[in-house]
Design an enzyme around this catalytic site. Sequence first.
Site, short mmCIF file in Angstrom:
data_model
loop_
_atom_site.label_atom_id
_atom_site.label_comp_id
_atom_site.label_asym_id
_atom_site.label_seq_id
_atom_site.Cartn_x
_atom_site.Cartn_y
_atom_site.Cartn_z
N GLY A 201 -71.34 56.17 -22.61
CA GLY A 201 -70.61 56.99 -21.65
C GLY A 201 -69.11 56.95 -21.83
O GLY A 201 -68.41 57.88 -21.41
N ASN A 270 -71.60 56.49 -15.28
CA ASN A 270 -70.38 57.18 -14.88
C ASN A 270 -70.15 58.47 -15.66
O ASN A 270 -70.62 58.63 -16.78
CB ASN A 270 -69.18 56.25 -15.07
CG ASN A 270 -69.07 55.77 -16.51
OD1 ASN A 270 -69.75 54.83 -16.89
ND2 ASN A 270 -68.23 56.39 -17.31
N ASP A 313 -65.20 54.35 -12.37
CA ASP A 313 -66.20 53.77 -13.27
C ASP A 313 -67.25 53.00 -12.47
O ASP A 313 -67.74 51.97 -12.90
CB ASP A 313 -65.55 52.86 -14.31
CG ASP A 313 -66.51 52.47 -15.44
OD1 ASP A 313 -67.55 53.14 -15.60
OD2 ASP A 313 -66.23 51.48 -16.15
N ASP A 315 -70.48 53.32 -12.03
CA ASP A 315 -71.71 54.02 -12.41
C ASP A 315 -72.93 53.51 -11.65
O ASP A 315 -72.93 52.41 -11.11
CB ASP A 315 -71.91 54.01 -13.92
CG ASP A 315 -72.28 52.67 -14.50
OD1 ASP A 315 -72.87 51.84 -13.79
OD2 ASP A 315 -71.99 52.45 -15.68
N ALA A 554 -68.98 42.59 -22.30
CA ALA A 554 -67.58 42.98 -22.21
C ALA A 554 -66.69 41.88 -21.66
O ALA A 554 -65.47 41.94 -21.82
CB ALA A 554 -67.46 44.22 -21.31
#
Length: 580
Positions: A201, A270, A313, A315, A554
């Site tokens: 995304g 998102n 963001d 999502d 992440a």
Amino acid sequence: MSLLVGTAIFPPGSAKAGDVSQDRLLKAHDAEPQNWLHHHQSYSGQRFSKLDQINTGNVKNMKVAWTMALGGIEKGGIWPHGGLEGTPIVEDGMMYVTDGWGSVYKLDVHGGAGKLVWKMDPKTDKEWSGAVACCGVNNRGVALWKDKVISHTLDGRLISTDKETGEVAWERKVADPGVAETITGAPLIVKDMAITGVGGGEYGIRGWIAATDLNDGKEVWRRHTIPAPGEPGHETWKDDYEAWKTGGGSTWVTGTYDPQLDVIYWGVGNPGPDWDSQYRPGDNLYTNSALALDPATGQIKWHYQYTPNDPYDYDGVSEHVLVDETIRGAPRKLTLHANRNGFGYALDRESGDFLWGAKFVDKVTWTPGLDEKTGKPLNYDSSAQVQQYAEGTAPSRDNPVGTSCPGNMGGKNWPPTAYNPQLKLWYIPVIESCNQMLNEEIIPGESYQPREWFTGGGPRQHEQITGSVTAIDVTTGEVAGKFKTHYPLLGGMLATAGNVVFTGHPSGEIYALDAKTLEQLWTFNTGSGVNAPPMTFSVDGKQYVAILVGLGGAWPKWFIDGTKGLEKVQPSSMLYVFSL
């Protein structure tokens, strides 16, 4: 790499004794509590085990039974190492587990130890796919179908492996890393089909959910989450330069399935670009939504959107847990979803109607709350093409810096919740955070390049990020308790009939909590970060709890400034198994 599309080993219907049939998958929770046959334990996604040998009275005596070092820690693309986010699958004393690069390991777990039977290395193209793996080198596990192990790879393949020999029967390219599509989720098996979601995304993909017939390896349907011109929902993309083509809407978390209603439930991520919502005026369906799908065709039966025209963001890709419960005096079929926007939702899974919303984080600044009838944010303006929400909380072209709580990792990210039907409590792994986000204007016709970031800005300057296990009473939608943690919870939950809740911490601790009070009953430090959910199984009459350990994703790359101390946690690739 050659793709042996459609080379099935057995013709349709040729099941053998001991195969994982659709009937076994339907009855897995009640008929085979010793096993863990689904990614989420059952089609409902409750991650609740009926095993109770380990319980509140004796969990303090739990010790390490055995460990197993896995591979998959190699670097690739923009990532310095792989991580572990998978849930092991166990069938009759055999465990199937993946590493971050999609290698599948079969372990014989009889006799209180783990012995490697075979390893299937799909030889994932590490540099090619790792360069566009937005949020880490991850693979969340396998599924079982007949005598095959079904798995995904980061570089976009669906693989069918012989359960006995470890030999690849066939593989099929489902996603295309050439346009930054990747796959990190475990497959969902429904009626001889593998259902696949896609990541990407943040790279301007147009998201989808796809079904593959496992008998012949051919695609059955593909449902795009961003509607094209002429499709329902396209009117919510109000630009005149085809923003829908790069609209995001990824689907990288495994969905759930109601066999009685014959409906698949899947979360959608998102919109793209993330932080330039003015580029994509309108509500941007079906991003940030729950989708109810017909498994035969992929047709959308209903949808519910959590954060229209999302500029944060936030999502909605996380799991949707299926629960039957009495709400306001009436029996309802619910789907529960803990959204990154900081609210938990109960929807009627037959109609998609909003039933209740619950704030599960301590601090929400982007909206004053949810409308009690519709569940929409109270400051949502249905007449506006670009949503403002609370002033100063979202970046925009006029005010390029915004600070929101929760931050862009959300109040809860992908790690799964768990539900205890005996106590009617729903357990959420919480991230308590606030952070700044910056806007960078996207220029139509110029800014998008395949395999390059298409985010319209990015996050920065994180405050101290903590977490909790938060319990919600599903009958009321009220918070029933919290277990506070020093760091955010990044690994997910397990609930058991022994009234114990298990979870892991990114600094290495595994916790066992009392399911009623959330009192800590037991802890063990694994020595490396936990980024995966626990599961439980029984073999030879003994219950075990298993969890993969190895912080990836992440967090180490982009969020370490908000979690001082985690920079010292070393990468690993280990399976830990505990017992009394």
